[in-house]
Design an enzyme around this catalytic site. Structure first.
Site, mmCIF file in Angstrom:
data_model
loop_
_atom_site.group_PDB
_atom_site.id
_atom_site.type_symbol
_atom_site.label_atom_id
_atom_site.label_comp_id
_atom_site.label_asym_id
_atom_site.label_seq_id
_atom_site.Cartn_x
_atom_site.Cartn_y
_atom_site.Cartn_z
ATOM 1 N N ARG A 136 0.837 -1.263 0.057
ATOM 2 C CA ARG A 136 -0.122 -0.223 0.028
ATOM 3 C C ARG A 136 0.944 1.310 0.149
ATOM 4 O O ARG A 136 1.958 1.148 0.259
ATOM 5 C CB ARG A 136 -0.964 -0.046 1.162
ATOM 6 C CG ARG A 136 -0.299 -0.075 2.726
ATOM 7 C CD ARG A 136 -1.081 0.447 3.781
ATOM 8 N NE ARG A 136 -0.327 0.291 5.054
ATOM 9 C CZ ARG A 136 0.767 0.979 5.615
ATOM 10 N NH1 ARG A 136 0.985 2.217 4.730
ATOM 11 N NH2 ARG A 136 1.136 0.950 6.629
ATOM 12 N N THR A 193 2.143 2.007 10.218
ATOM 13 C CA THR A 193 1.041 1.977 11.045
ATOM 14 C C THR A 193 0.977 0.837 11.869
ATOM 15 O O THR A 193 1.559 -0.364 11.718
ATOM 16 C CB THR A 193 -0.431 2.318 10.436
ATOM 17 O OG1 THR A 193 -1.339 2.940 11.129
ATOM 18 C CG2 THR A 193 -0.881 1.189 9.515
ATOM 19 N N HIS A 231 -2.057 -2.164 13.344
ATOM 20 C CA HIS A 231 -3.262 -2.741 13.405
ATOM 21 C C HIS A 231 -3.473 -3.709 14.636
ATOM 22 O O HIS A 231 -2.434 -4.311 14.930
ATOM 23 C CB HIS A 231 -3.617 -3.867 12.070
ATOM 24 C CG HIS A 231 -3.553 -2.722 11.020
ATOM 25 N ND1 HIS A 231 -4.402 -1.768 10.632
ATOM 26 C CD2 HIS A 231 -3.037 -3.038 9.705
ATOM 27 C CE1 HIS A 231 -4.377 -1.349 9.481
ATOM 28 N NE2 HIS A 231 -3.383 -1.900 9.106
ATOM 29 N N LEU A 237 -5.077 5.764 6.681
ATOM 30 C CA LEU A 237 -5.706 5.577 5.550
ATOM 31 C C LEU A 237 -4.540 5.210 4.457
ATOM 32 O O LEU A 237 -3.459 5.928 4.424
ATOM 33 C CB LEU A 237 -6.401 6.584 4.949
ATOM 34 C CG LEU A 237 -7.394 6.196 3.672
ATOM 35 C CD1 LEU A 237 -8.656 7.139 3.662
ATOM 36 C CD2 LEU A 237 -6.629 6.524 2.138
ATOM 37 N N GLY A 264 -7.184 -0.016 2.614
ATOM 38 C CA GLY A 264 -8.288 0.828 2.755
ATOM 39 C C GLY A 264 -7.859 1.687 3.986
ATOM 40 O O GLY A 264 -6.977 2.508 4.289
ATOM 41 N N CYS A 298 1.957 6.733 10.576
ATOM 42 C CA CYS A 298 1.969 7.331 9.176
ATOM 43 C C CYS A 298 3.099 8.161 9.007
ATOM 44 O O CYS A 298 2.980 8.964 8.151
ATOM 45 C CB CYS A 298 0.506 7.937 8.899
ATOM 46 S SG CYS A 298 -0.786 6.852 9.324
#
Length: 220
Positions: free
Chosen positions: A73, A78, A80, A141, A153, A171
Site C-alpha cells: 500500500r 501503522t 493494526h 488510510l 483501505g 503514518c
C-alpha cells in the site's frame, strides 16, 4: 456494466491475521474482471505493524515483539490490533468513474460522518491523509490501485490498546498523538462501529446502498 446496477457485497471477516487477508485482496484484484461486483471487507486484525511502499525505517522508533510486515500500500508505518475497525474497499475505480483522490476524500468523509454521530468533531488535515480529532489521529488510510481497482483501505481506532503506537511515528508523522472512539464514547462496541461504518459508506458509494452486512469468506 453500469456500476450502479452491479450487486456489491459487504463482508464481515471477523478476527483474521493480516497477511492472509492481504494476499486474498491481491488475488481478488488480479482475478476480477469488468463485471466483478465491488466488495467491502470488514476485519479485525491481531497485533501487527505494516510498512507501506514508501516507508522509511526511521519511523520505527524501536522494535518490540510485534511483527513488522512490508506491504504494497501507499504510506508509511501503522499499527493494526484488536479493537480497531479495518475496512477494505475493493472497488473498480474506472467503472465507478472515481479517481484516487476522490476515493480518499470519500473514505475520510465516511469516518468524519460516523464520528459526528458519536458527537466527536473530526476533520481532515492537509497533506496528511486520515482523520483527526484535534491534534490526535483517530483513523489512518492507505491504498493501492492496480489495474484500475483499489485494495487496502482505512483503519479507525475504536476500543483498543494504543500503547503499540508508541513504537512508531504513526503514518510517518513525528510527535503525532493517537486517539480512539473509546476516549469520547465509553459504551462503544466494535460491532456497532462496523455497522455504523457500513451505513455511512453506502451513503457515499451508491453501488453499496441497501447492501446488508454479511459474514462470509472473502471473495464470495
Amino acid at each position: 456494466m453500469d456500476a450502479l446496477k452491479t450487486v456489491s457485497i459487504v463482508t464481515q471477516l471477523g478476527f483474521r491475521a493480516y497477511e492472509p487477508v492481504w494476499r486474498e485482496m491481491q488475488r481478488f484484484t488480479d482475478q476480477r474482471d469488468a463485471h466483478t461486483p465491488d466488495q467491502l471487507w470488514l476485519v479485525e486484525h491481531p497485533p501487527i505493524y505494516t510498512q507501506g511502499q514508501a516507508g522509511k525505517p526511521e519511523h520505527v522508533l524501536f522494535r518490540n515483539d510485534i511483527e513488522l510486515l512490508a506491504v504494497d500500500r501507499g504510506g508509511q508505518v501503522t499499527y493494526h490490533g484488536p479493537g480497531q475497525l479495518v475496512a477494505y474497499p475493493l472497488m473498480d475505480l474506472k467503472r465507478s468513474k472515481l479517481g484516487v483522490r476522490e476515493l480518499v476524500t470519500r473514505l475520510e468523509q465516511v469516518v468524519i460522518d460516523q464520528l459526528n454521530d458519536y458527537a466527536i468533531h473530526a476533520a481532515r488535515r492537509p497533506g496528511a491523509p486520515g482523520v483527526y480529532v484535534g491534534d490526535a489521529k483517530i483513523a489512518s488510510l492507505g491504498l493501492r490501485v492496480r489495474r484500475g481497482c483499489s485494495f487496502h483501505g482505512v483503519a479507525l481506532n475504536i476500543a483498543m490498546d494504543l500503547s503499540p503506537f508508541d513504537a512508531i511515528n504513526p503514518c510517518g508523522l513525528r510527535g503525532t498523538r493517537v486517539t480512539q472512539v473509546l476516549e469520547f464514547f465509553a459504551s462503544i462496541k466494535l460491532e456497532r462501529a462496523q455497522a455504523d461504518f457500513v451505513q455511512h459508506f453506502s451513503r457515499h458509494f451508491d453501488q453499496f446502498q441497501g447492501i446488508p452486512l454479511s459474514a462470509s469468506r472473502p471473495g464470495q
